[in-house]
Structure formats: structure tokens, C-alpha cells
Scaffold this motif. Structure first.
Motif, PDB file in Angstrom:
ATOM      1  N   ASP A   9       0.479  -1.259  -0.523  1.00 20.63           N
ATOM      2  CA  ASP A   9       0.629   0.029  -0.165  1.00 20.63           C
ATOM      3  C   ASP A   9       1.055   0.869  -0.179  1.00 20.63           C
ATOM      4  OD1 ASP A   9       0.636  -0.066   2.438  1.00 20.63           O
ATOM      5  OD2 ASP A   9      -1.097  -0.232   3.683  1.00 20.63           O
ATOM      6  N   SER A  10       1.937   0.930  -0.065  1.00 17.50           N
ATOM      7  CA  SER A  10       3.023   1.972  -0.268  1.00 17.50           C
ATOM      8  C   SER A  10       3.638   2.060  -1.774  1.00 17.50           C
ATOM      9  CB  SER A  10       4.215   2.011   0.549  1.00 17.50           C
ATOM     10  OG  SER A  10       5.197   3.258   0.575  1.00 17.50           O
ATOM     11  N   GLU A  11       3.815   3.086  -2.317  1.00 16.07           N
ATOM     12  CA  GLU A  11       3.698   3.395  -4.073  1.00 16.07           C
ATOM     13  C   GLU A  11       5.218   3.934  -3.378  1.00 16.07           C
ATOM     14  OE1 GLU A  11       1.382   5.529  -6.853  1.00 16.07           O
ATOM     15  OE2 GLU A  11       0.139   5.844  -5.365  1.00 16.07           O
ATOM     16  N   TYR A  12       5.085   4.516  -2.390  1.00 20.56           N
ATOM     17  CA  TYR A  12       7.083   5.231  -2.010  1.00 20.56           C
ATOM     18  C   TYR A  12       7.838   3.948  -2.429  1.00 20.56           C
ATOM     19  CZ  TYR A  12      11.302   6.597  -0.262  1.00 20.56           C
ATOM     20  OH  TYR A  12      12.449   7.190  -0.326  1.00 20.56           O
ATOM     21  N   VAL A  13       7.731   2.929  -1.377  1.00 22.13           N
ATOM     22  CA  VAL A  13       8.248   2.334  -1.192  1.00 22.13           C
ATOM     23  C   VAL A  13       8.539   1.043  -2.569  1.00 22.13           C
ATOM     24  CG1 VAL A  13       8.656  -0.683   0.159  1.00 22.13           C
ATOM     25  CG2 VAL A  13       8.042   1.724   1.495  1.00 22.13           C
ATOM     26  N   LEU A  14       7.498   0.270  -2.979  1.00 23.70           N
ATOM     27  CA  LEU A  14       7.555  -0.049  -4.971  1.00 23.70           C
ATOM     28  C   LEU A  14       8.444   0.317  -5.195  1.00 23.70           C
ATOM     29  CD1 LEU A  14       3.393  -0.737  -4.439  1.00 23.70           C
ATOM     30  CD2 LEU A  14       5.505  -2.689  -4.194  1.00 23.70           C
ATOM     31  N   LYS A  15       8.227   1.860  -5.650  1.00 22.95           N
ATOM     32  CA  LYS A  15       8.917   2.524  -6.661  1.00 22.95           C
ATOM     33  C   LYS A  15      10.483   2.676  -5.916  1.00 22.95           C
ATOM     34  CE  LYS A  15       5.449   5.448  -8.708  1.00 22.95           C
ATOM     35  NZ  LYS A  15       5.178   6.702  -9.196  1.00 22.95           N
ATOM     36  N   SER A  16      10.514   2.717  -4.562  1.00 20.82           N
ATOM     37  CA  SER A  16      12.278   2.674  -3.887  1.00 20.82           C
ATOM     38  C   SER A  16      12.827   1.520  -5.171  1.00 20.82           C
ATOM     39  CB  SER A  16      11.869   3.697  -2.671  1.00 20.82           C
ATOM     40  OG  SER A  16      11.366   4.264  -2.700  1.00 20.82           O
ATOM     41  N   ALA A  17      11.884   0.311  -4.784  1.00 22.98           N
ATOM     42  CA  ALA A  17      12.550  -0.393  -4.425  1.00 22.98           C
ATOM     43  C   ALA A  17      13.101  -1.272  -5.988  1.00 22.98           C
ATOM     44  CB  ALA A  17      11.998  -2.319  -4.154  1.00 22.98           C
ATOM     45  N   THR A  18      12.133  -0.304  -6.914  1.00 19.72           N
ATOM     46  CA  THR A  18      11.715  -1.230  -8.455  1.00 19.72           C
ATOM     47  C   THR A  18      12.565   0.015  -9.410  1.00 19.72           C
ATOM     48  OG1 THR A  18       9.784  -0.006  -8.440  1.00 19.72           O
ATOM     49  CG2 THR A  18      10.225  -2.909  -8.266  1.00 19.72           C
ATOM     50  N   LYS A  54      12.259 -11.582 -10.445  1.00 19.49           N
ATOM     51  CA  LYS A  54      12.005 -10.451 -11.139  1.00 19.49           C
ATOM     52  C   LYS A  54      10.774 -10.038 -10.580  1.00 19.49           C
ATOM     53  CE  LYS A  54       9.651  -9.595 -15.155  1.00 19.49           C
ATOM     54  NZ  LYS A  54       8.193  -8.983 -15.046  1.00 19.49           N
ATOM     55  N   ILE A  55      10.882  -8.081  -9.966  1.00 19.18           N
ATOM     56  CA  ILE A  55      10.359  -7.638  -9.107  1.00 19.18           C
ATOM     57  C   ILE A  55       8.676  -7.846  -9.735  1.00 19.18           C
ATOM     58  CG2 ILE A  55       9.486  -6.670  -7.278  1.00 19.18           C
ATOM     59  CD1 ILE A  55      11.508  -8.950  -6.794  1.00 19.18           C
ATOM     60  N   SER A  56       7.573  -8.045  -9.757  1.00 17.27           N
ATOM     61  CA  SER A  56       6.212  -7.141 -10.203  1.00 17.27           C
ATOM     62  C   SER A  56       5.569  -6.501  -9.330  1.00 17.27           C
ATOM     63  CB  SER A  56       5.575  -8.185 -11.257  1.00 17.27           C
ATOM     64  OG  SER A  56       6.690  -8.929 -12.130  1.00 17.27           O
ATOM     65  N   PRO A  57       6.027  -4.833  -9.405  1.00 17.62           N
ATOM     66  CA  PRO A  57       5.392  -4.423  -8.137  1.00 17.62           C
ATOM     67  C   PRO A  57       3.599  -3.905  -8.012  1.00 17.62           C
ATOM     68  CG  PRO A  57       6.774  -2.692  -9.825  1.00 17.62           C
ATOM     69  CD  PRO A  57       6.650  -4.267  -9.994  1.00 17.62           C
ATOM     70  N   ALA A  58       3.111  -3.715  -7.145  1.00 20.47           N
ATOM     71  CA  ALA A  58       1.740  -3.294  -7.209  1.00 20.47           C
ATOM     72  C   ALA A  58       0.903  -2.575  -6.660  1.00 20.47           C
ATOM     73  CB  ALA A  58       0.530  -4.361  -7.515  1.00 20.47           C
ATOM     74  N   HIS A  59       0.240  -2.040  -6.802  1.00 20.59           N
ATOM     75  CA  HIS A  59      -0.430  -1.026  -5.489  1.00 20.59           C
ATOM     76  C   HIS A  59      -1.292  -1.343  -5.371  1.00 20.59           C
ATOM     77  CE1 HIS A  59      -1.808   2.688  -4.164  1.00 20.59           C
ATOM     78  NE2 HIS A  59      -0.409   2.938  -3.279  1.00 20.59           N
ATOM     79  N   VAL A  60      -1.892  -1.480  -4.090  1.00 21.11           N
ATOM     80  CA  VAL A  60      -3.316  -1.157  -3.488  1.00 21.11           C
ATOM     81  C   VAL A  60      -3.811  -0.273  -2.318  1.00 21.11           C
ATOM     82  CG1 VAL A  60      -2.968  -3.554  -3.969  1.00 21.11           C
ATOM     83  CG2 VAL A  60      -3.529  -3.168  -1.944  1.00 21.11           C
ATOM     84  N   ARG A  61      -4.584   0.544  -2.424  1.00 17.42           N
ATOM     85  CA  ARG A  61      -5.471   1.000  -1.026  1.00 17.42           C
ATOM     86  C   ARG A  61      -4.688   0.939   0.248  1.00 17.42           C
ATOM     87  NH1 ARG A  61      -7.099   6.282  -1.849  1.00 17.42           N
ATOM     88  NH2 ARG A  61      -8.496   6.136  -0.058  1.00 17.42           N
ATOM     89  N   GLY A  62      -4.397   0.712   0.850  1.00 15.36           N
ATOM     90  CA  GLY A  62      -4.437   0.172   2.266  1.00 15.36           C
ATOM     91  C   GLY A  62      -5.786   1.125   3.057  1.00 15.36           C
ATOM     92  N   HIS A  63      -5.974  -0.440   3.663  1.00 17.01           N
ATOM     93  CA  HIS A  63      -7.670  -0.549   4.497  1.00 17.01           C
ATOM     94  C   HIS A  63      -8.103  -0.587   3.808  1.00 17.01           C
ATOM     95  CE1 HIS A  63      -4.666  -0.386   8.066  1.00 17.01           C
ATOM     96  NE2 HIS A  63      -3.823   0.934   7.433  1.00 17.01           N
ATOM     97  N   CYS A  72      -0.384  -8.865   6.005  1.00 16.53           N
ATOM     98  CA  CYS A  72       0.430  -8.030   6.671  1.00 16.53           C
ATOM     99  C   CYS A  72       0.280  -6.581   7.429  1.00 16.53           C
ATOM    100  CB  CYS A  72       0.817  -7.248   5.182  1.00 16.53           C
ATOM    101  SG  CYS A  72       1.821  -7.996   3.797  1.00 16.53           S
ATOM    102  N   ASP A  73      -0.500  -5.402   7.368  1.00 16.88           N
ATOM    103  CA  ASP A  73      -1.028  -4.728   8.160  1.00 16.88           C
ATOM    104  C   ASP A  73      -1.271  -6.119   9.930  1.00 16.88           C
ATOM    105  OD1 ASP A  73      -1.814  -2.152   9.165  1.00 16.88           O
ATOM    106  OD2 ASP A  73      -3.691  -2.926  10.036  1.00 16.88           O
ATOM    107  N   TRP A  78       1.141  -6.285  15.005  1.00 17.57           N
ATOM    108  CA  TRP A  78       1.613  -7.752  15.653  1.00 17.57           C
ATOM    109  C   TRP A  78       3.602  -7.683  16.363  1.00 17.57           C
ATOM    110  CZ3 TRP A  78       5.653 -11.456  16.159  1.00 17.57           C
ATOM    111  CH2 TRP A  78       5.705 -12.345  17.555  1.00 17.57           C
ATOM    112  N   ALA A  79       4.605  -7.144  15.755  1.00 19.39           N
ATOM    113  CA  ALA A  79       5.705  -7.357  16.022  1.00 19.39           C
ATOM    114  C   ALA A  79       5.949  -5.838  16.141  1.00 19.39           C
ATOM    115  CB  ALA A  79       7.090  -7.358  14.154  1.00 19.39           C
ATOM    116  N   GLN A  80       5.727  -4.772  16.364  1.00 18.16           N
ATOM    117  CA  GLN A  80       5.012  -3.974  16.898  1.00 18.16           C
ATOM    118  C   GLN A  80       4.854  -3.940  17.976  1.00 18.16           C
ATOM    119  OE1 GLN A  80       3.298  -0.532  14.557  1.00 18.16           O
ATOM    120  NE2 GLN A  80       5.333  -0.455  13.675  1.00 18.16           N
TER     121      GLN A  80
END
Length: 85
Positions: A9-18, A54-63, A72-73, A78-80
Motif C-alpha cells: 500500500d506504499s507507492e514510495y516503497v514500491l518505486k524505491s525498490a524497483t 523479477k519483482i512486479s510491483p502492484a499498488h493497493v490502497r491500504g485498509h 501484512c498490516d 503485532w511485531a510493533q
């Protein structure tokens, strides 16, 4: 080469990685504004772990009820709460 569809749900993370990461590498881990890249160690680990995929990013709106995104949320919450991150 193995294909992986990365849903986030983060376009920034997806674009950063790809996209952005390759410019950061060329620029000595500096952003376009010449600042040091944040979380450089995590991005270096990502590069090492993603080699051969081969990473194929796909953005979805969160929640919005997307099953994998909601899972994942819950996992990150839980981890936090449990001091894992």
C-alpha cells in the motif's frame, strides 16, 4: 529467474525498490537532492535478497479489505506491539 508479485500500500516503497534504488546506487547512495538515502542498510539487504527475482510491483490502497495487505498490516502491528521491530 523467479517472478514475484509484490503487493503493497506504499507507492514510495514500491518505486524505491524497483526504480529509485538504481539511481541511488549510481549516485553513491544519495538521493536526487544529494541527501543520504534513508535506511540504506535495509535497501542493501533488499538488493541482496531480491537478486535473481523479477519483482512486479502492484499498488493497493491500504485498509480497503485487500486480504494480503490486511494480513501484512496485522503482522506489522503485532511485531510493533510485541517489540519485534
Amino acid at each position: 529467474e523467479v517472478s514475484v508479485r509484490w503487493v503493497a500500500d506504499s507507492e514510495y516503497v514500491l518505486k524505491s525498490a524497483t526504480e529509485y534504488i538504481f539511481n541511488w546506487l549510481r549516485n553513491g547512495w544519495r538521493t536526487a537532492s544529494k541527501d543520504p538515502v534513508k535506511n540504506k542498510g535495509l535497501w542493501e539487504l533488499y538488493l541482496a535478497l531480491s537478486k535473481g527475482f523479477k519483482i512486479s510491483p502492484a499498488h493497493v490502497r491500504g485498509h480497503t479489505g485487500h486480504p494480503e495487505n490486511e494480513a501484512c498490516d496485522r503482522a506489522s502491528t503485532w511485531a510493533q506491539v510485541n517489540g519485534e521491530i
